[in-house]
Write a protein that holds these residues in place. Structure first.
Motif, PDB file in Angstrom:
ATOM      1  N   ILE A  66       0.807  -1.226   0.000  1.00 30.45           N
ATOM      2  CA  ILE A  66       0.000   0.000   0.000  1.00 30.45           C
ATOM      3  C   ILE A  66       0.836   1.270   0.000  1.00 30.45           C
ATOM      4  N   LYS A  67       2.129   1.118   0.064  1.00 32.97           N
ATOM      5  CA  LYS A  67       3.012   2.287   0.086  1.00 32.97           C
ATOM      6  C   LYS A  67       2.796   3.229  -1.099  1.00 32.97           C
ATOM      7  N   PRO A  68       2.582   2.721  -2.312  1.00 30.42           N
ATOM      8  CA  PRO A  68       2.341   3.645  -3.433  1.00 30.42           C
ATOM      9  C   PRO A  68       1.106   4.527  -3.220  1.00 30.42           C
ATOM     10  N   TYR A  69       0.058   3.987  -2.581  1.00 25.37           N
ATOM     11  CA  TYR A  69      -1.146   4.786  -2.308  1.00 25.37           C
ATOM     12  C   TYR A  69      -0.830   5.879  -1.283  1.00 25.37           C
ATOM     13  N   MET A  70      -0.046   5.540  -0.275  1.00 24.22           N
ATOM     14  CA  MET A  70       0.346   6.526   0.729  1.00 24.22           C
ATOM     15  C   MET A  70       1.145   7.655   0.093  1.00 24.22           C
ATOM     16  N   GLU A  71       2.041   7.292  -0.812  1.00 21.36           N
ATOM     17  CA  GLU A  71       2.881   8.298  -1.456  1.00 21.36           C
ATOM     18  C   GLU A  71       2.048   9.204  -2.363  1.00 21.36           C
ATOM     19  N   ARG A  72       1.015   8.653  -2.978  1.00 15.59           N
ATOM     20  CA  ARG A  72       0.145   9.481  -3.829  1.00 15.59           C
ATOM     21  C   ARG A  72      -0.638  10.495  -2.996  1.00 15.59           C
ATOM     22  N   ILE A  73      -1.152  10.046  -1.829  1.00 13.67           N
ATOM     23  CA  ILE A  73      -1.866  10.970  -0.936  1.00 13.67           C
ATOM     24  C   ILE A  73      -0.907  12.040  -0.434  1.00 13.67           C
ATOM     25  N   ALA A  74       0.315  11.628  -0.083  1.00 11.59           N
ATOM     26  CA  ALA A  74       1.315  12.582   0.413  1.00 11.59           C
ATOM     27  C   ALA A  74       1.655  13.625  -0.640  1.00 11.59           C
ATOM     28  N   GLY A  76      -0.379  14.868  -2.755  1.00 15.36           N
ATOM     29  CA  GLY A  76      -1.471  15.801  -2.985  1.00 15.36           C
ATOM     30  C   GLY A  76      -2.678  15.244  -3.705  1.00 15.36           C
ATOM     31  N   GLU A  77      -2.674  13.948  -4.053  1.00 21.35           N
ATOM     32  CA  GLU A  77      -3.857  13.380  -4.703  1.00 21.35           C
ATOM     33  C   GLU A  77      -4.995  13.267  -3.684  1.00 21.35           C
ATOM     34  N   PRO A  78      -6.246  13.261  -4.136  1.00 20.33           N
ATOM     35  CA  PRO A  78      -7.398  13.238  -3.216  1.00 20.33           C
ATOM     36  C   PRO A  78      -7.380  11.992  -2.336  1.00 20.33           C
ATOM     37  N   PRO A  79      -7.864  12.102  -1.097  1.00 17.37           N
ATOM     38  CA  PRO A  79      -7.879  10.947  -0.186  1.00 17.37           C
ATOM     39  C   PRO A  79      -8.774   9.818  -0.670  1.00 17.37           C
ATOM     40  N   GLU A  80      -9.686  10.105  -1.627  1.00 22.79           N
ATOM     41  CA  GLU A  80     -10.587   9.057  -2.136  1.00 22.79           C
ATOM     42  C   GLU A  80      -9.839   7.878  -2.742  1.00 22.79           C
ATOM     43  N   ILE A  81      -8.545   8.003  -2.870  1.00 26.73           N
ATOM     44  CA  ILE A  81      -7.737   6.853  -3.260  1.00 26.73           C
ATOM     45  C   ILE A  81      -7.972   5.704  -2.285  1.00 26.73           C
ATOM     46  N   LEU A  82      -8.032   6.050  -0.980  1.00 29.84           N
ATOM     47  CA  LEU A  82      -8.133   5.022   0.060  1.00 29.84           C
ATOM     48  C   LEU A  82      -9.351   5.153   0.961  1.00 29.84           C
ATOM     49  N   LEU A  83      -9.807   6.388   1.248  1.00 27.95           N
ATOM     50  CA  LEU A  83     -10.920   6.522   2.189  1.00 27.95           C
ATOM     51  C   LEU A  83     -11.794   7.720   1.839  1.00 27.95           C
ATOM     52  N   ASP A  84     -13.068   7.574   2.185  1.00 26.95           N
ATOM     53  CA  ASP A  84     -14.073   8.574   1.820  1.00 26.95           C
ATOM     54  C   ASP A  84     -14.255   9.587   2.948  1.00 26.95           C
ATOM     55  N   SER A  85     -13.161  10.193   3.372  1.00 27.52           N
ATOM     56  CA  SER A  85     -13.198  11.239   4.392  1.00 27.52           C
ATOM     57  C   SER A  85     -11.906  12.023   4.290  1.00 27.52           C
ATOM     58  N   PRO A  86     -11.880  13.237   4.779  1.00 30.41           N
ATOM     59  CA  PRO A  86     -10.659  14.035   4.696  1.00 30.41           C
ATOM     60  C   PRO A  86      -9.499  13.380   5.454  1.00 30.41           C
ATOM     61  N   VAL A  87      -8.304  13.604   4.956  1.00 29.91           N
ATOM     62  CA  VAL A  87      -7.097  13.157   5.632  1.00 29.91           C
ATOM     63  C   VAL A  87      -6.409  14.402   6.193  1.00 29.91           C
ATOM     64  N   PRO A  88      -6.616  14.686   7.500  1.00 24.13           N
ATOM     65  CA  PRO A  88      -6.047  15.907   8.067  1.00 24.13           C
ATOM     66  C   PRO A  88      -4.534  15.843   8.225  1.00 24.13           C
ATOM     67  N   GLU A  89      -3.989  14.633   8.239  1.00 21.52           N
ATOM     68  CA  GLU A  89      -2.562  14.470   8.482  1.00 21.52           C
ATOM     69  C   GLU A  89      -2.156  13.049   8.125  1.00 21.52           C
ATOM     70  N   LEU A  90      -0.870  12.835   8.017  1.00 20.44           N
ATOM     71  CA  LEU A  90      -0.306  11.502   7.891  1.00 20.44           C
ATOM     72  C   LEU A  90       0.430  11.173   9.181  1.00 20.44           C
ATOM     73  N   LEU A  91       0.325   9.925   9.606  1.00 17.37           N
ATOM     74  CA  LEU A  91       1.005   9.477  10.823  1.00 17.37           C
ATOM     75  C   LEU A  91       2.268   8.722  10.443  1.00 17.37           C
ATOM     76  N   ILE A  92       3.348   9.011  11.162  1.00 15.79           N
ATOM     77  CA  ILE A  92       4.641   8.403  10.890  1.00 15.79           C
ATOM     78  C   ILE A  92       4.996   7.460  12.034  1.00 15.79           C
ATOM     79  N   SER A  93       5.232   6.212  11.704  1.00 12.26           N
ATOM     80  CA  SER A  93       5.627   5.248  12.733  1.00 12.26           C
ATOM     81  C   SER A  93       7.092   5.460  13.089  1.00 12.26           C
ATOM     82  N   SER A  94       7.523   4.814  14.181  1.00 14.87           N
ATOM     83  CA  SER A  94       8.898   5.004  14.658  1.00 14.87           C
ATOM     84  C   SER A  94       9.918   4.418  13.702  1.00 14.87           C
ATOM     85  N   GLY A  95       9.548   3.319  13.045  1.00 11.28           N
ATOM     86  CA  GLY A  95      10.502   2.681  12.146  1.00 11.28           C
ATOM     87  C   GLY A  95      11.494   1.777  12.840  1.00 11.28           C
ATOM     88  N   THR A  96      11.399   1.635  14.161  1.00 10.86           N
ATOM     89  CA  THR A  96      12.393   0.837  14.877  1.00 10.86           C
ATOM     90  C   THR A  96      11.989  -0.623  15.020  1.00 10.86           C
TER      91      THR A  96
END
Length: 583
Positions: A66-74, A76-96
């Motif tokens: 699903i990473k390509p979809y996340m990158e498209r939203i990041a 500037g593409e519309p959130p309707e790629i994945l969900l039918d509601s606004p995306v106010p922000e992206l959450l970043i995991s720790s990566g550890t």
């Protein structure tokens, strides 16, 4: 939820767990009905909701899918790629945990659910532990500076997002000793200093101390060892240190540090000076005498810190109460006063739609093909006690049949909701040829080896590992940072025979496949490399600089970054090997 209304929270919990099957069906129906026309789901469901169609057509995925979809939203593409509601922000995991930070969408409903879970956590704790609503919780959390994507979308850590959400909702924070401004301060040193200062000023009111993860709390203790004199000076004079330069943070601290208190400063100074350079055993009880427990996660990869936490806390109960990740809030420990070995989490069926992929506890990658996964995956109420599963979630924030990576063991049910223990992480393993050592196996082996050190006065501060293939055959390397219970430890204090025995114990508690290949000399003897003091602090700073957050940081049990590996190798002060010749 008001702190004196915890019984209402418990009634909600009883209702949720009693009606788990119905609630799971409703959650899935709501998610799919709302999002069936998104680009992602439309390709599988043709705009329809049908549970069987969902389970037949929608693939089980991991982050790379699903990473390509996340990158498209990041971008500037519309959130309707994945969900039918606004995306106010992206959450970043720790990566550890998995090696690299992940980026997932957020939504208001998603954050409300996490806030609801935290509220239920408070209800459980107040019901199970007397007096928690009659004092303050010194629970230290830390923000990471938020960034923006190329399209201007805000990207934040989960802890930062939740704190901002609470602030926007204007929810009162009276339960906690840390003013919201000190938590939201993005300078970690200022934030930690300010929160500790507030907690010390209000020490007689504090009934809980803690931090999100055990490793975070130990970092706080280390910081306190370095700064207690300056903190005492602030309390003695009633003037906050010049270290606090953030205006909002300084103003909020000044309200609490309203006047000089030499008596309090003397008391804190006496506890710290008596311990400084000698033994900080029980320092938490000494500084916060009313506290009833240490609130922090000690399950999964955090379990190895339990002896050190018990040492510093003076034997306080370790309250590991929440099971959550950046992607989802999973559940709660309904018996927070239980022993660490007995900790389990009851899954909350309203948080997401949960599915479970059965796994062999020795091989968490047993199912690789999507068709095989779909044939074996089961729903929340159909899991079997004693079986291990990988958890799969469908959330309100655009994740559909997503493999979080956690391996869980079902130990029972509370009403109709499963109770789980965290076994480890998928793919976070040591591997040489056919051998695969799981995180669980590694943790158990380290626990046994560190017990061998305790009679000699050593604490294992932290550890990580990697598979060294620079020679043939390859071998496993564990990096250990050790500390004397009284004073600091240098490698000259370590007896080589003692450390070689630790290497042997580690091998003794690894699995039979490892032992077979060692016996055949297909794997070389295991090695422990002892590190300079505070190396793991430096490693944490490295990962934070790469995008992790202190509140979310967990020491990676296997090092995958060549740069991080180079950092560790540069700080080795002693090398020891197993001398086992038979298994």
């Amino acid at each position: 939820m008001a702190s004196d209304d915890f019984e209402a929270g418990w009634r909600i919990l009883e209702d949720l767990t009693s009606n788990a099957a119905l609630i799971q069906q409703q959650v899935l129906e709501e998610i799919i009905t709302r999002n069936a026309n998104t680009e992602y789901l439309r390709s599988f469901l043709n705009g329809k909701f049908d549970k069987e169609l969902f389970k037949k057509k929608v693939p089980v995925v991991d982050y790379e899918d699903i990473k390509p979809y996340m990158e498209r939203i990041a971008s500037g593409e519309p959130p309707e790629i994945l969900l039918d509601s606004p995306v106010p922000e992206l959450l970043i995991s720790s990566g550890t945990s998995g090696g690299k930070p992940k980026m997932v969408p957020s939504s208001t409903e998603y954050l409300d659910k996490k806030l609801f879970g935290q509220s239920l956590r408070a209800s459980v704790m107040m019901k199970r532990i007397n007096g928690l609503n009659q004092g303050k919780w010194m629970f230290l959390q830390f923000m990471k500076p938020e960034t923006k994507t190329s399209s201007g979308l805000v990207a934040r850590s989960y802890i930062t997002s939740l704190a901002k959400h609470i602030q926007q909702r204007k929810i009162k924070n009276d339960l906690y000793s840390s003013p919201c401004e000190t938590i939201l301060c993005s300078d970690i040193k200022q934030s930690m200093y300010s929160q500790l200062l507030c907690g010390l000023v209000e020490r007689d009111e504090v009934v809980i101390v803690g931090a999100p993860f055990a490793s975070t709390f130990l970092n706080i203790i280390s910081f306190l060892e370095d700064h207690w004199k300056e903190l005492c000076l602030d309390i003695r004079t009633g003037h906050a240190s010049d270290l606090i330069t953030d205006p909002s943070c300084r103003n909020s601290v000044s309200v609490i540090l309203s006047k000089p208190d030499p008596k309090l400063a003397d008391s804190i100074e006496q506890a710290c000076s008596a311990s400084s350079g000698k033994s900080w055993e029980g320092i938490v009880r000494k500084l916060w005498p009313r506290t009833k427990g240490l609130l922090t996660i000690v399950t999964g990869s955090m379990a190895q810190y339990i002896p050190t936490l018990q040492y510093y806390s003076g034997g306080l109960p370790l309250l590991s109460t929440v099971y959550a990740s950046t992607e989802c809030f999973f559940g709660l420990n309904l018996n927070p006063l239980c022993q660490p070995s007995d900790i389990s989490y009851t899954l909350l069926p309203n948080m997401a739609y949960f599915e479970f992929l059965p796994v062999n506890s020795k091989d968490s990658d047993v199912f690789d093909e999507d068709s095989t996964i779909k044939e074996n995956i089961v729903e929340l109420v159909d899991v079997k006690v004693g079986q291990c599963y990988e958890v799969v979630t469908t959330t309100n924030a655009g994740l559909y049949r997503y493999r979080v990576g956690d391996i869980l063991k079902i130990i029972g049910f509370y009403n109709n909701a499963p109770q789980v223990q965290i076994v480890g992480r998928r793919n976070v393993v040591l591997s040489l040829g056919p051998d695969k050592t799981t995180e669980e196996d590694l943790s158990k082996a380290v626990t046994k080896a560190q017990l061998h050190l305790e009679p000699f006065g050593f604490l294992l501060v932290d550890y990580t590992s990697y598979a060294d293939t620079t020679s043939t055959p390859g071998h496993y390397v564990l990096f250990w940072e050790l500390k004397k219970k009284e004073g600091s430890c240098g490698v000259e204090e370590l007896d080589s025979k003692l450390m070689d025995q630790c290497c042997c114990i580690l091998e003794e508690y690894l699995d039979d496949i490892y032992k077979m290949y060692r016996h055949e000399n297909a794997i070389a003897p295991l090695e422990i490399r002892v590190l300079e003091g505070r190396t793991f602090d430096t490693l944490m700073e490295f990962f934070i600089a790469k995008g992790s957050s202190l509140s979310q940081y967990k020491t990676p049990r296997c090092i995958k970054s060549e740069e991080a590996l180079g950092l560790l190798k540069s700080r080795v002060v002693g090398r020891f090997f197993s001398h086992k010749t038979s298994f």
